[in-house]
Design a protein around this motif. Structure first.
Motif, mmCIF file in Angstrom:
data_model
loop_
_atom_site.group_PDB
_atom_site.id
_atom_site.type_symbol
_atom_site.label_atom_id
_atom_site.label_comp_id
_atom_site.label_asym_id
_atom_site.label_seq_id
_atom_site.Cartn_x
_atom_site.Cartn_y
_atom_site.Cartn_z
ATOM 1 N N ARG A 1 -117.499 -21.360 -12.402
ATOM 2 C CA ARG A 1 -117.434 -21.166 -13.847
ATOM 3 C C ARG A 1 -117.615 -22.489 -14.587
ATOM 4 N NH1 ARG A 1 -112.574 -19.211 -17.866
ATOM 5 N NH2 ARG A 1 -111.907 -21.357 -17.437
ATOM 6 N N ARG A 2 -117.053 -23.568 -14.033
ATOM 7 C CA ARG A 2 -117.228 -24.870 -14.669
ATOM 8 C C ARG A 2 -118.693 -25.283 -14.669
ATOM 9 N NH1 ARG A 2 -113.455 -29.626 -12.598
ATOM 10 N NH2 ARG A 2 -114.838 -29.572 -10.778
ATOM 11 N N LYS A 3 -119.389 -25.051 -13.557
ATOM 12 C CA LYS A 3 -120.819 -25.342 -13.508
ATOM 13 C C LYS A 3 -121.583 -24.464 -14.496
ATOM 14 C CE LYS A 3 -122.876 -26.061 -9.595
ATOM 15 N NZ LYS A 3 -123.394 -25.847 -8.224
ATOM 16 N N LEU A 4 -121.135 -23.222 -14.628
ATOM 17 C CA LEU A 4 -121.790 -22.310 -15.564
ATOM 18 C C LEU A 4 -121.568 -22.769 -17.004
ATOM 19 C CD1 LEU A 4 -123.292 -19.685 -16.144
ATOM 20 C CD2 LEU A 4 -121.136 -18.459 -15.952
ATOM 21 N N ASP A 5 -120.355 -23.179 -17.344
ATOM 22 C CA ASP A 5 -120.066 -23.672 -18.691
ATOM 23 C C ASP A 5 -120.901 -24.900 -19.030
ATOM 24 O OD1 ASP A 5 -118.242 -21.692 -19.198
ATOM 25 O OD2 ASP A 5 -116.489 -22.872 -18.637
ATOM 26 N N ARG A 6 -121.180 -25.711 -18.019
ATOM 27 C CA ARG A 6 -121.966 -26.926 -18.235
ATOM 28 C C ARG A 6 -123.457 -26.698 -18.015
ATOM 29 N NH1 ARG A 6 -117.995 -31.299 -15.061
ATOM 30 N NH2 ARG A 6 -116.197 -31.003 -16.435
ATOM 31 N N ALA A 7 -123.828 -25.436 -17.748
ATOM 32 C CA ALA A 7 -125.242 -25.074 -17.508
ATOM 33 C C ALA A 7 -125.839 -25.875 -16.364
ATOM 34 C CB ALA A 7 -126.063 -25.239 -18.784
ATOM 35 N N GLN A 8 -125.006 -26.210 -15.369
ATOM 36 C CA GLN A 8 -125.459 -27.023 -14.246
ATOM 37 C C GLN A 8 -125.969 -26.203 -13.072
ATOM 38 O OE1 GLN A 8 -121.942 -29.379 -13.504
ATOM 39 N NE2 GLN A 8 -122.527 -30.957 -14.968
ATOM 40 N N ILE A 9 -125.927 -24.891 -13.202
ATOM 41 C CA ILE A 9 -126.466 -24.035 -12.150
ATOM 42 C C ILE A 9 -127.986 -24.079 -12.218
ATOM 43 C CG2 ILE A 9 -126.642 -21.656 -11.325
ATOM 44 C CD1 ILE A 9 -123.822 -21.228 -12.464
ATOM 45 N N LYS A 10 -128.612 -24.281 -11.090
ATOM 46 C CA LYS A 10 -130.066 -24.350 -11.043
ATOM 47 C C LYS A 10 -130.667 -23.003 -11.426
ATOM 48 C CE LYS A 10 -133.878 -25.439 -7.876
ATOM 49 N NZ LYS A 10 -134.237 -25.769 -6.477
ATOM 50 N N PRO A 11 -131.636 -22.974 -12.347
ATOM 51 C CA PRO A 11 -132.234 -21.691 -12.734
ATOM 52 C C PRO A 11 -132.829 -20.971 -11.523
ATOM 53 C CG PRO A 11 -132.967 -23.449 -14.196
ATOM 54 C CD PRO A 11 -132.243 -24.111 -13.073
ATOM 55 N N ALA A 12 -132.586 -19.672 -11.453
ATOM 56 C CA ALA A 12 -133.152 -18.876 -10.367
ATOM 57 C C ALA A 12 -134.664 -18.841 -10.498
ATOM 58 C CB ALA A 12 -132.588 -17.466 -10.400
ATOM 59 N N SER A 13 -135.343 -18.756 -9.363
ATOM 60 C CA SER A 13 -136.807 -18.742 -9.386
ATOM 61 C C SER A 13 -137.326 -17.813 -8.301
ATOM 62 C CB SER A 13 -137.370 -20.148 -9.174
ATOM 63 O OG SER A 13 -136.948 -20.682 -7.928
ATOM 64 N N PHE A 14 -138.600 -17.450 -8.435
ATOM 65 C CA PHE A 14 -139.247 -16.542 -7.478
ATOM 66 C C PHE A 14 -140.760 -16.757 -7.565
ATOM 67 C CE2 PHE A 14 -141.550 -12.655 -6.589
ATOM 68 C CZ PHE A 14 -141.001 -12.244 -5.398
ATOM 69 N N PRO A 15 -141.461 -16.782 -6.429
ATOM 70 C CA PRO A 15 -140.924 -16.911 -5.065
ATOM 71 C C PRO A 15 -140.605 -18.369 -4.761
ATOM 72 C CG PRO A 15 -143.302 -16.791 -5.000
ATOM 73 C CD PRO A 15 -142.920 -16.687 -6.448
ATOM 74 N N ALA A 16 -140.086 -18.617 -3.548
ATOM 75 C CA ALA A 16 -139.657 -19.969 -3.195
ATOM 76 C C ALA A 16 -140.821 -20.957 -3.222
ATOM 77 C CB ALA A 16 -138.999 -19.957 -1.811
ATOM 78 N N LEU A 17 -142.001 -20.514 -2.815
ATOM 79 C CA LEU A 17 -143.157 -21.413 -2.733
ATOM 80 C C LEU A 17 -143.596 -21.904 -4.105
ATOM 81 C CD1 LEU A 17 -145.421 -22.709 -1.012
ATOM 82 C CD2 LEU A 17 -146.744 -20.603 -1.329
ATOM 83 N N LEU A 18 -143.537 -21.014 -5.103
ATOM 84 C CA LEU A 18 -144.062 -21.345 -6.424
ATOM 85 C C LEU A 18 -142.972 -21.682 -7.445
ATOM 86 C CD1 LEU A 18 -146.805 -18.578 -6.692
ATOM 87 C CD2 LEU A 18 -147.063 -20.938 -5.919
ATOM 88 N N SER A 19 -141.736 -21.269 -7.180
ATOM 89 C CA SER A 19 -140.603 -21.566 -8.073
ATOM 90 C C SER A 19 -140.873 -21.129 -9.508
ATOM 91 C CB SER A 19 -140.280 -23.068 -8.036
ATOM 92 O OG SER A 19 -139.888 -23.463 -6.743
ATOM 93 N N VAL A 20 -141.306 -19.886 -9.684
ATOM 94 C CA VAL A 20 -141.499 -19.338 -11.023
ATOM 95 C C VAL A 20 -140.125 -19.002 -11.594
ATOM 96 C CG1 VAL A 20 -142.597 -17.524 -12.380
ATOM 97 C CG2 VAL A 20 -143.702 -18.371 -10.300
ATOM 98 N N PRO A 21 -139.757 -19.529 -12.769
ATOM 99 C CA PRO A 21 -138.397 -19.340 -13.284
ATOM 100 C C PRO A 21 -138.128 -17.893 -13.678
ATOM 101 C CG PRO A 21 -139.770 -20.414 -14.939
ATOM 102 C CD PRO A 21 -140.579 -20.371 -13.665
ATOM 103 N N LEU A 22 -136.877 -17.473 -13.471
ATOM 104 C CA LEU A 22 -136.416 -16.151 -13.869
ATOM 105 C C LEU A 22 -135.445 -16.287 -15.040
ATOM 106 C CD1 LEU A 22 -135.662 -14.610 -10.346
ATOM 107 C CD2 LEU A 22 -137.777 -14.446 -11.675
ATOM 108 N N CYS A 23 -135.298 -15.207 -15.792
ATOM 109 C CA CYS A 23 -134.405 -15.211 -16.945
ATOM 110 C C CYS A 23 -132.954 -15.401 -16.493
ATOM 111 C CB CYS A 23 -134.548 -13.902 -17.717
ATOM 112 S SG CYS A 23 -133.462 -13.786 -19.150
#
Length: 773
Positions: free
Chosen positions: A283-305
């Motif tokens: 939760r602390r990482k979430l409050d600080r927006a320090q969580i790495k944005p999810a992406s798909f697929p791994a090879l291209l790292s296209v960001p997800l919402c």
């Protein structure tokens, strides 16, 4: 009690000499530290808002642009602004504080700022255009086409070190498919499920809708898509989740399991201590927006919402007479804990810091040692969240809107999350795998119907023997979001946080830590009757659930990849074969696909029961069909499934479009026989894959057992199956199956056996043993 003393900040008495004020310095110190903590969080949120707002630019980029611009203007004696600096300077008054040179500097800063904002907007729009292209999805697995290589130039525009919400303003909007395409694909999806007469009738309804009412509804939907961030998500949340008046337990909430073969400790309080601490760190990482944005697929790292992360913590579903609402608090410093019919409020901070695992264990030990009895009506109180929504809404308004009941309910609803210290033992038992896993799943899905607060965003459940799991409410987010948190917890618990040799959390108890606060209730007899009614309804629903969980370890995605087939397509086709053998017929099948490539996207439906899949299943039923023919049909079915999955992910699915068209028709008061029939069709096979998102957190080669065994959900149709599966490493797939005992057509254990046999039969077609020789 210790907490009673801490609750009093100061005392005063009136004496003949005046007022004698006695300040409690420790309480004032805690107030100061609490305020300091709150202001730090506000500053961090403000800073993160600025960083996200200017992404893919940065404040450092602002300095570079402005200084470079000013230096060029000064040393080259040129004005690249074409006189704009001078014109701006004329409107800045000259005074003893503002000379002519200062005018030029201020004007230059303003022009440089405008240039910086222009660069950001150009980069953001270029990135949005790049993210709107999905041609990379059609490339053969493991290969990268030249068009995709050129497209990967987006990394230049995606900035450095993005935070969780950095890409939100750059994500494209979900497109609205044409009515013609949706109608065509709908007819294609139901052809295998209808005879000729039924199909011709539906074809007539579809053509009439496409020609007459459809274009009118589409116009309103297009208008919404231009105005709103996402034309589906708000209606989906409201009408599919929040307006439902039936129980959310079993029907909506879902669960996530612990490790299957690993038991870090058998001490309940210790397991809770590490898990709660890990969740609070997340939760602390979430409050600080320090969580790495999810992406798909791994090879291209296209960001997800990342929008769904916003309401993970401090969120509760509040019941209403006609519709529920989601209540989200910006901050919560406590959790709510349930044990043996009592509710407790436990503060997560002391001395201006987060409690350490051993200190949280200390608090859980105090709750477990508390021998007090539940107050009248308290033990079964949470059953209100398990029953129908309208009685709960009336009871909440009547009995919990004032006094101590309101204070105690606020403590639960405004908690960061809910914890149950369960008094039962659940665990995978090698000597009794079927019964033990089925019992474990049912306990996570519904428990005793009164020992989970089903309205909370999620419940952490820790059993008496140290096994744990989650129960999550569905309206605020989809399963991959809570799965991301759960992966973080499981990766931290036994390895990074660890336990002592005797099974306790590492560290020492705190000598002065105030204890948990027991919540107080005054529940009248009339309310207790409502609680009992909800409990009776919930128990009937829970007892009807037939759960079956089995680890399929004959092979995994490693062998499936050798067949040059998508693992998801392989499993989905196996489910169709298993279902046909189980019931002797095909059915409308729901497979959840994400649409988070778009802003505020949630899910779309992949209709897995296709003409191609049905043709393959029939070939497997007919003994005279040769292997080569079956393989050819299997390849066609897998390719069709993959194409449908791509369409769903890229906003070209049909079910969310039809759903929104139906909502518009209701607003306009238009009756559509086509939409009414489409929206009433039952999903007798509802399926979902639980993705393993953070593979880097787990060493699946050396320790494949250190990963969640997945999760599941209740059956969607009274006479249907719910199937969830998780692909663990290269050699294991866990299946979670649910149905209802009351249906004579279903049997979860029978269906599980059919799934296992279908998987083996399909693999046999490839004759991998002969190829290896």
């Amino acid at each position: 009690m210790a907490e009673a003393h801490q609750a009093v900040a100061f005392q005063f008495t009136v004496t003949p000499d005046g007022i004698d004020l006695q300040l409690c310095h420790e309480a004032l110190r805690q107030i100061y530290l609490s305020g300091l903590h709150s202001w730090k969080k506000r500053f961090i949120r403000f800073k993160n808002g600025v960083m996200t707002g200017v992404y893919p630019g940065s404040p450092a980029g602002f300095m570079v642009v402005v200084v470079s611009y000013m230096s060029y203007n000064k040393y080259k004696q040129l004005d690249p602004s074409l006189g704009l600096i001078a014109k701006l300077g004329q409107h800045i008054p000259i005074s003893r504080y503002m000379s002519t040179d200062s005018q030029r500097i201020v004007g230059g800063v303003l022009v440089g700022t405008g240039l910086w904002v222009t660069i950001i907007m150009i980069m953001r729009n270029v990135l949005k255009s790049l993210l709107s292209w999905h041609g990379w999805m059609h490339a053969r697995h493991g290969s990268v086409s030249w068009s995709t290589r050129l497209w990967m130039v987006m990394k230049v525009f995606s900035g450095r070190k993005p935070m969780l919400y950095s890409f939100q303003n750059s994500l494209p909007r979900l497109p609205v498919p044409s009515v013609k395409d949706t109608c065509r694909r709908y007819l294609e999806s139901v052809r295998a499920l209808m005879d000729d007469e039924q199909y011709e009738r539906m074809k007539g309804l579809t053509k009439d809708f496409e020609k007459n009412l459809g274009p009118k509804l589409q116009w309103y939907l297009k208008l919404k898509s231009w105005w709103a961030s996402n034309y589906v998500s708000d209606w989906w949340e409201e009408y599919i989740y929040l307006r439902g008046r039936g129980p959310i337990m079993v029907n909506s909430n879902y669960y996530a399991m612990d490790f299957l073969y690993v038991f870090p400790t058998s001490i309940q309080a210790a397991r809770a201590g590490n898990a709660i601490h890990a969740i609070m760190l997340y939760r602390r990482k979430l409050d600080r927006a320090q969580i790495k944005p999810a992406s798909f697929p791994a090879l291209l790292s296209v960001p997800l919402c990342s929008a769904q992360w916003e309401r993970m913590f401090n969120t509760t579903r509040i019941p209403g007479l006609e519709t529920d609402i989601l209540q989200h608090m910006n901050e919560s410093k406590h959790i709510a804990v349930f044990h043996k019919g009592r509710f407790f409020k436990v503060w997560m901070f002391y001395d201006g810091r987060l409690l350490l695992p051993r200190e949280i264990e200390q608090q859980m030990e105090r709750i477990l040692a508390d021998k007090s009895e539940p107050l009248p009506g308290e033990e079964n109180l949470a059953a209100l969240t398990a029953g129908d929504r309208t009685p709960w809404a009336r009871a909440r308004e009547t009995y919990f809107s004032r006094g101590k009941n309101k204070q105690s309910l606020d403590a639960i609803e405004k908690a960061a999350f809910f914890v149950t210290l369960d008094d039962t033992e659940q665990r995978f038992e090698p000597d009794n795998p079927v019964k033990s896993l089925d019992s474990y799943a049912k306990s996570l899905l519904h428990g005793k119907c009164y020992d989970r607060w089903f309205d909370k965003s999620f419940n952490l459940i820790v059993f008496k023997n140290g096994t744990m799991g989650l129960n999550a409410e569905h309206s605020w987010a989809d399963a991959p979001i809570i799965g991301h948190l759960w992966e973080h917890v499981l990766s931290m618990d036994p390895v990074k946080l660890g336990y002592t040799e005797d099974g306790h959390c590492c560290g020492e108890p705190h000598p002065n830590l105030p204890g948990p606060q027991r919540l107080q209730w005054d529940i009248p007899a009339e309310c207790q009757d409502t609680i009992q009614s909800s409990l009776t309804l919930a128990r009937t629903l829970a007892d009807d659930v037939d759960c079956h969980i089995f680890p399929f370890d004959d092979f995994g995605k490693g062998l499936i990849k050798k067949c040059r087939t998508s693992p998801d397509a392989f499993i989905q086709i196996a489910l169709q074969l298993a279902h046909y053998r189980d019931k002797g017929k095909f059915c409308l099948t729901y497979e959840a696909s994400m649409t988070r490539l778009f802003r505020e996207g949630r899910t779309e439906t992949v209709r897995s029961c296709t003409m191609e899949t049905c043709a393959f299943v029939r070939s497997m039923i007919r003994d005279e069909t040769v292997r080569e023919e079956r393989l050819k049909l299997l390849k066609m079915a897998a390719e069709k499934h993959q194409n449908m999955y791509r369409l769903a992910m890229t906003g070209q699915g049909i079910d969310r479009h039809l759903f929104c068209l139906y909502v518009v028709s209701k607003y306009l008061g238009e009756d559509s026989p086509f939409l009414k029939e489409v929206l009433s069709e039952p999903w007798r096979l509802s399926t979902s894959q639980t993705p393993l998102q953070q593979v880097e957190l787990f060493d699946l080669v050396r320790h494949p057992e250190y990963v969640s065994s997945g999760g599941g959900f209740g059956p969607v149709a009274d006479d249907g199956y719910g199937v969830s599966y998780i692909i663990v490493g290269e050699n294991l797939i866990n299946f979670h199956i649910s149905s209802k005992h009351s249906s004579p057509e279903t049997d979860s254990h029978r269906f599980g056996a059919n799934i296992k046999q279908a998987m083996l039969d399909i693999l046999d077609l490839f004759q991998l043993e002969k190829k290896a020789m």
